[in-house]
Design a protein around this motif. Structure first.
Motif, PDB file in Angstrom:
ATOM      1  N   MET A  22       0.841  -1.190   0.000  1.00  0.00           N
ATOM      2  CA  MET A  22       0.000   0.000   0.000  1.00  0.00           C
ATOM      3  C   MET A  22       0.881   1.246   0.000  1.00  0.00           C
ATOM      4  O   MET A  22       2.031   1.196   0.361  1.00  0.00           O
ATOM      5  CB  MET A  22      -0.911   0.042   1.237  1.00  0.00           C
ATOM      6  CG  MET A  22      -1.728  -1.204   1.489  1.00  0.00           C
ATOM      7  SD  MET A  22      -3.146  -1.385   0.412  1.00  0.00           S
ATOM      8  CE  MET A  22      -3.991   0.140   0.665  1.00  0.00           C
ATOM      9  N   THR A  23       0.305   2.362  -0.365  1.00  0.00           N
ATOM     10  CA  THR A  23       1.041   3.622  -0.324  1.00  0.00           C
ATOM     11  C   THR A  23       0.983   4.155   1.098  1.00  0.00           C
ATOM     12  O   THR A  23       0.949   3.395   2.043  1.00  0.00           O
ATOM     13  CB  THR A  23       0.405   4.634  -1.292  1.00  0.00           C
ATOM     14  OG1 THR A  23      -0.957   4.809  -0.918  1.00  0.00           O
ATOM     15  CG2 THR A  23       0.478   4.163  -2.726  1.00  0.00           C
ATOM     16  N   ALA A  24       0.954   5.479   1.268  1.00  0.00           N
ATOM     17  CA  ALA A  24       0.957   6.077   2.602  1.00  0.00           C
ATOM     18  C   ALA A  24      -0.343   5.806   3.363  1.00  0.00           C
ATOM     19  O   ALA A  24      -0.423   6.040   4.555  1.00  0.00           O
ATOM     20  CB  ALA A  24       1.177   7.572   2.463  1.00  0.00           C
ATOM     21  N   TYR A  45     -11.371  -3.344   3.129  1.00  0.00           N
ATOM     22  CA  TYR A  45     -10.843  -2.798   4.386  1.00  0.00           C
ATOM     23  C   TYR A  45     -11.116  -1.304   4.508  1.00  0.00           C
ATOM     24  O   TYR A  45     -11.021  -0.565   3.521  1.00  0.00           O
ATOM     25  CB  TYR A  45      -9.315  -2.963   4.442  1.00  0.00           C
ATOM     26  CG  TYR A  45      -8.837  -4.381   4.548  1.00  0.00           C
ATOM     27  CD1 TYR A  45      -8.609  -5.140   3.395  1.00  0.00           C
ATOM     28  CD2 TYR A  45      -8.620  -4.977   5.789  1.00  0.00           C
ATOM     29  CE1 TYR A  45      -8.169  -6.455   3.487  1.00  0.00           C
ATOM     30  CE2 TYR A  45      -8.177  -6.298   5.881  1.00  0.00           C
ATOM     31  CZ  TYR A  45      -7.958  -7.028   4.731  1.00  0.00           C
ATOM     32  OH  TYR A  45      -7.527  -8.322   4.806  1.00  0.00           O
ATOM     33  N   ALA A  46     -11.387  -0.876   5.738  1.00  0.00           N
ATOM     34  CA  ALA A  46     -11.405   0.559   6.030  1.00  0.00           C
ATOM     35  C   ALA A  46      -9.957   1.042   5.968  1.00  0.00           C
ATOM     36  O   ALA A  46      -9.018   0.234   6.035  1.00  0.00           O
ATOM     37  CB  ALA A  46     -11.963   0.792   7.428  1.00  0.00           C
ATOM     38  N   VAL A  57     -11.839   3.288   0.765  1.00  0.00           N
ATOM     39  CA  VAL A  57     -11.666   1.924   1.275  1.00  0.00           C
ATOM     40  C   VAL A  57     -10.746   1.162   0.329  1.00  0.00           C
ATOM     41  O   VAL A  57     -10.606   1.523  -0.853  1.00  0.00           O
ATOM     42  CB  VAL A  57     -13.013   1.173   1.472  1.00  0.00           C
ATOM     43  CG1 VAL A  57     -13.863   1.812   2.555  1.00  0.00           C
ATOM     44  CG2 VAL A  57     -13.799   1.063   0.179  1.00  0.00           C
ATOM     45  N   ALA A  58     -10.078   0.143   0.876  1.00  0.00           N
ATOM     46  CA  ALA A  58      -9.111  -0.628   0.080  1.00  0.00           C
ATOM     47  C   ALA A  58      -9.690  -2.018  -0.179  1.00  0.00           C
ATOM     48  O   ALA A  58     -10.222  -2.654   0.733  1.00  0.00           O
ATOM     49  CB  ALA A  58      -7.790  -0.728   0.836  1.00  0.00           C
ATOM     50  N   VAL A  59      -9.589  -2.457  -1.429  1.00  0.00           N
ATOM     51  CA  VAL A  59     -10.140  -3.753  -1.819  1.00  0.00           C
ATOM     52  C   VAL A  59      -8.993  -4.674  -2.222  1.00  0.00           C
ATOM     53  O   VAL A  59      -8.181  -4.330  -3.083  1.00  0.00           O
ATOM     54  CB  VAL A  59     -11.113  -3.599  -3.015  1.00  0.00           C
ATOM     55  CG1 VAL A  59     -11.702  -4.957  -3.400  1.00  0.00           C
ATOM     56  CG2 VAL A  59     -12.224  -2.611  -2.698  1.00  0.00           C
ATOM     57  N   GLU A  60      -8.931  -5.831  -1.593  1.00  0.00           N
ATOM     58  CA  GLU A  60      -7.911  -6.834  -1.936  1.00  0.00           C
ATOM     59  C   GLU A  60      -8.573  -7.929  -2.773  1.00  0.00           C
ATOM     60  O   GLU A  60      -9.553  -8.541  -2.347  1.00  0.00           O
ATOM     61  CB  GLU A  60      -7.348  -7.446  -0.641  1.00  0.00           C
ATOM     62  CG  GLU A  60      -6.298  -8.490  -0.879  1.00  0.00           C
ATOM     63  CD  GLU A  60      -5.930  -9.244   0.410  1.00  0.00           C
ATOM     64  OE1 GLU A  60      -6.626  -9.099   1.425  1.00  0.00           O
ATOM     65  OE2 GLU A  60      -4.942  -9.985   0.353  1.00  0.00           O
ATOM     66  N   TRP A  70      -4.487  -4.762  -5.322  1.00  0.00           N
ATOM     67  CA  TRP A  70      -5.198  -3.853  -4.408  1.00  0.00           C
ATOM     68  C   TRP A  70      -5.782  -2.680  -5.175  1.00  0.00           C
ATOM     69  O   TRP A  70      -5.104  -2.070  -6.001  1.00  0.00           O
ATOM     70  CB  TRP A  70      -4.253  -3.303  -3.347  1.00  0.00           C
ATOM     71  CG  TRP A  70      -3.916  -4.278  -2.267  1.00  0.00           C
ATOM     72  CD1 TRP A  70      -2.886  -5.171  -2.286  1.00  0.00           C
ATOM     73  CD2 TRP A  70      -4.593  -4.453  -1.017  1.00  0.00           C
ATOM     74  NE1 TRP A  70      -2.883  -5.893  -1.128  1.00  0.00           N
ATOM     75  CE2 TRP A  70      -3.911  -5.478  -0.325  1.00  0.00           C
ATOM     76  CE3 TRP A  70      -5.701  -3.845  -0.415  1.00  0.00           C
ATOM     77  CZ2 TRP A  70      -4.305  -5.911   0.948  1.00  0.00           C
ATOM     78  CZ3 TRP A  70      -6.084  -4.270   0.845  1.00  0.00           C
ATOM     79  CH2 TRP A  70      -5.399  -5.296   1.511  1.00  0.00           C
ATOM     80  N   MET A  71      -7.016  -2.352  -4.846  1.00  0.00           N
ATOM     81  CA  MET A  71      -7.684  -1.223  -5.480  1.00  0.00           C
ATOM     82  C   MET A  71      -8.190  -0.269  -4.400  1.00  0.00           C
ATOM     83  O   MET A  71      -8.616  -0.718  -3.327  1.00  0.00           O
ATOM     84  CB  MET A  71      -8.877  -1.779  -6.278  1.00  0.00           C
ATOM     85  CG  MET A  71      -9.426  -0.836  -7.303  1.00  0.00           C
ATOM     86  SD  MET A  71     -10.782  -1.632  -8.217  1.00  0.00           S
ATOM     87  CE  MET A  71      -9.907  -2.431  -9.534  1.00  0.00           C
ATOM     88  N   HIS A  72      -8.091   1.022  -4.668  1.00  0.00           N
ATOM     89  CA  HIS A  72      -8.706   2.026  -3.797  1.00  0.00           C
ATOM     90  C   HIS A  72     -10.041   2.419  -4.407  1.00  0.00           C
ATOM     91  O   HIS A  72     -10.107   2.728  -5.603  1.00  0.00           O
ATOM     92  CB  HIS A  72      -7.822   3.273  -3.678  1.00  0.00           C
ATOM     93  CG  HIS A  72      -6.622   3.081  -2.805  1.00  0.00           C
ATOM     94  ND1 HIS A  72      -5.554   3.938  -2.802  1.00  0.00           N
ATOM     95  CD2 HIS A  72      -6.342   2.111  -1.898  1.00  0.00           C
ATOM     96  CE1 HIS A  72      -4.660   3.510  -1.934  1.00  0.00           C
ATOM     97  NE2 HIS A  72      -5.110   2.408  -1.371  1.00  0.00           N
ATOM     98  N   VAL A  73     -11.073   2.418  -3.587  1.00  0.00           N
ATOM     99  CA  VAL A  73     -12.398   2.798  -4.098  1.00  0.00           C
ATOM    100  C   VAL A  73     -13.100   3.701  -3.090  1.00  0.00           C
ATOM    101  O   VAL A  73     -12.740   3.742  -1.913  1.00  0.00           O
ATOM    102  CB  VAL A  73     -13.283   1.553  -4.397  1.00  0.00           C
ATOM    103  CG1 VAL A  73     -12.603   0.600  -5.367  1.00  0.00           C
ATOM    104  CG2 VAL A  73     -13.689   0.820  -3.133  1.00  0.00           C
ATOM    105  N   ARG A  74     -14.117   4.411  -3.590  1.00  0.00           N
ATOM    106  CA  ARG A  74     -14.942   5.211  -2.684  1.00  0.00           C
ATOM    107  C   ARG A  74     -15.864   4.273  -1.912  1.00  0.00           C
ATOM    108  O   ARG A  74     -16.370   3.309  -2.494  1.00  0.00           O
ATOM    109  CB  ARG A  74     -15.813   6.186  -3.491  1.00  0.00           C
ATOM    110  CG  ARG A  74     -15.012   7.330  -4.066  1.00  0.00           C
ATOM    111  CD  ARG A  74     -15.939   8.384  -4.596  1.00  0.00           C
ATOM    112  NE  ARG A  74     -16.443   8.027  -5.923  1.00  0.00           N
ATOM    113  CZ  ARG A  74     -17.426   8.671  -6.526  1.00  0.00           C
ATOM    114  NH1 ARG A  74     -18.052   9.659  -5.906  1.00  0.00           N
ATOM    115  NH2 ARG A  74     -17.809   8.333  -7.741  1.00  0.00           N
ATOM    116  N   PRO A  75     -16.097   4.550  -0.635  1.00  0.00           N
ATOM    117  CA  PRO A  75     -17.057   3.703   0.087  1.00  0.00           C
ATOM    118  C   PRO A  75     -18.468   3.915  -0.463  1.00  0.00           C
ATOM    119  O   PRO A  75     -18.870   5.058  -0.714  1.00  0.00           O
ATOM    120  CB  PRO A  75     -16.962   4.196   1.539  1.00  0.00           C
ATOM    121  CG  PRO A  75     -16.241   5.498   1.498  1.00  0.00           C
ATOM    122  CD  PRO A  75     -15.534   5.626   0.183  1.00  0.00           C
TER     123      PRO A  75
END
Ligand code: TMP
Ligand code: ASP
Length: 251
Positions: free
Chosen positions: A1-3, A19-20, A27-30, A81-86
Motif C-alpha cells: 500500500m502507499t501512505a 478494508y477501512a 476503502v481498500a479492496v484486496e 489492491w484497489m482504492h475505491v470510494r465507500p
C-alpha cells in the motif's frame, strides 16, 4: 500500500476483501485468488487470479470513467489492491446479455449463441442464502430496495456500461456475451458502478477463435472444467492493457 494505512476488515466476499483505511472517503479492496462457482459449491485457489482481475477491473473502470460513467474506482496502488470510494451496495445484481448463454438457456427455450437485440437486462436479488434469485417487478417493489426513479437510473447506467464495454471489447477482438455488475450509493447519494468488472463477472469470447470451447476467456473455463483459466484471464489482460497501459496508482 502507499501512505494510506489499512484499518479493519469491513467485508469479505468470495473473491475480495474490503478494508477501512485511515481516510474516511477511501476503502481498500484486496482481490483474492479464490475461485468459486455455482454459489460456492465449487471452489479452488487459482494463483494469480486476484492480480489479473484487479488489473483488468482497474482498466475497465477507467474506461467507463472516460465515457462519463461514474464508478467507485479511485486507483490501483498495488497489483491486487484497489482504492475505491465507500458505497452502500444495492443488493441487486444487474445482468445484461448480448448473446444468449448460461442460465438463460437453461431456463428458457433460447438456443445458446442467439444474438439478443436489444440486449436483455435482468435483475437478481443479491443474497447467497437464497441463491441470488431472479427478481420480478413486483418482488423488487415488495422488497423496497429501490424507488422507481432509482431503478430507472440503475438500468440506464447498466445499459450505458454495456454500450461502452461492448465497443471497447470488440476493438480488442473480444465478444462481450454477457456480464453482471453491482452498483452502490455514495455518501452524497450518487449511484455509481461498484464491485468489479473482470472475467469472473463477464463472459468474453475470443473473436479470433472459432472453436466454441477454445474461444472462452472467462470464468466458464472454471465452471466447465476446461482448464487454462489463469492463462485465459492473462490473455484478456494483455489485450485490455494494450488499450489502457497505465492505470493510475492510489489516490
Ligand atoms: P448466468 O448466465 O449464470 O446467469 O450469468 C450471467 C452473467 O453474470 C455471466 O457473465 C456471469 C455473471 N455472473 C456473476 O458475475 N456472478 C454470479 O453469481 C452469476 C450467477 C453470474
Ligand atoms: N459467483 C458465483 C459463485 O461464486 C456464481 C458464478 O459465478 O458462477 O458461486
Amino acid at each position: 500500500m502507499t501512505a494510506i494505512s489499512l484499518g479493519s476488515l469491513l467485508y469479505e466476499g468470495k473473491a475480495k476483501r474490503v478494508y477501512a483505511t485511515d481516510q474516511a472517503d477511501l476503502v481498500a479492496v484486496e482481490y483474492k485468488d479464490d475461485a468459486t462457482a455455482f454459489n460456492a459449491l465449487k471452489k479452488a485457489q487459482l494463483a494469480g487470479k486476484g492480480e489479473l482481475n484487479c488489473q483488468i477491473s482497474a482498466r475497465l473502470f477507467e474506461l467507463l470513467e472516460r465515457d462519463g460513467i461514474p464508478t467507485h474506482y479511485l486507483g490501483m496502488p498495488q497489483a491486487n489492491w484497489m482504492h475505491v470510494r465507500p458505497v452502500r451496495i444495492v443488493p441487486v445484481e444487474v445482468v445484461i446479455r448480448n448473446t444468449a448463454f448460461g442460465s438463460l438457456c437453461k431456463q428458457m427455450p433460447i438456443e445458446p449463441g442467439t444474438p439478443l437485440d436489444p440486449p436483455l437486462l435482468d435483475l437478481y436479488y443479491k443474497d447467497d442464502a437464497f441463491g441470488d434469485p431472479l427478481l420480478t417487478d413486483a418482488r423488487l417493489e415488495r422488497l423496497g430496495l429501490l424507488s422507481a426513479d432509482q431503478r430507472q437510473q440503475l438500468e440506464r447506467l447498466a445499459l450505458a456500461v454495456n454500450t461502452s464495454l461492448r465497443r471497447f471489447f470488440a476493438a480488442i477482438q473480444l465478444q462481450l456475451v454477457d456480464f453482471k455488475i453491482e452498483l452502490g450509493f455514495t455518501g452524497s447519494g450518487d449511484l455509481v458502478v461498484a464491485d468489479e468488472i473482470s472475467p469472473d463477472t463477464c463472459r468474453l469470447w475470443d473473436l479470433q477463435v472459432a472453436d466454441a470451447q477454445d474461444r472462452i476467456l472467462d470464468k466458464d473455463r472454471f465452471r466447465q472444467d476446461l482448464g487454462g483459466v489463469v492463462e485465459a484471464y492473462g490473455e484478456v489482460l494483455k489485450r485490455v492493457q494494450g488499450a489502457c497501459p497505465n492505470p493510475r496508482l492510489g489516490k
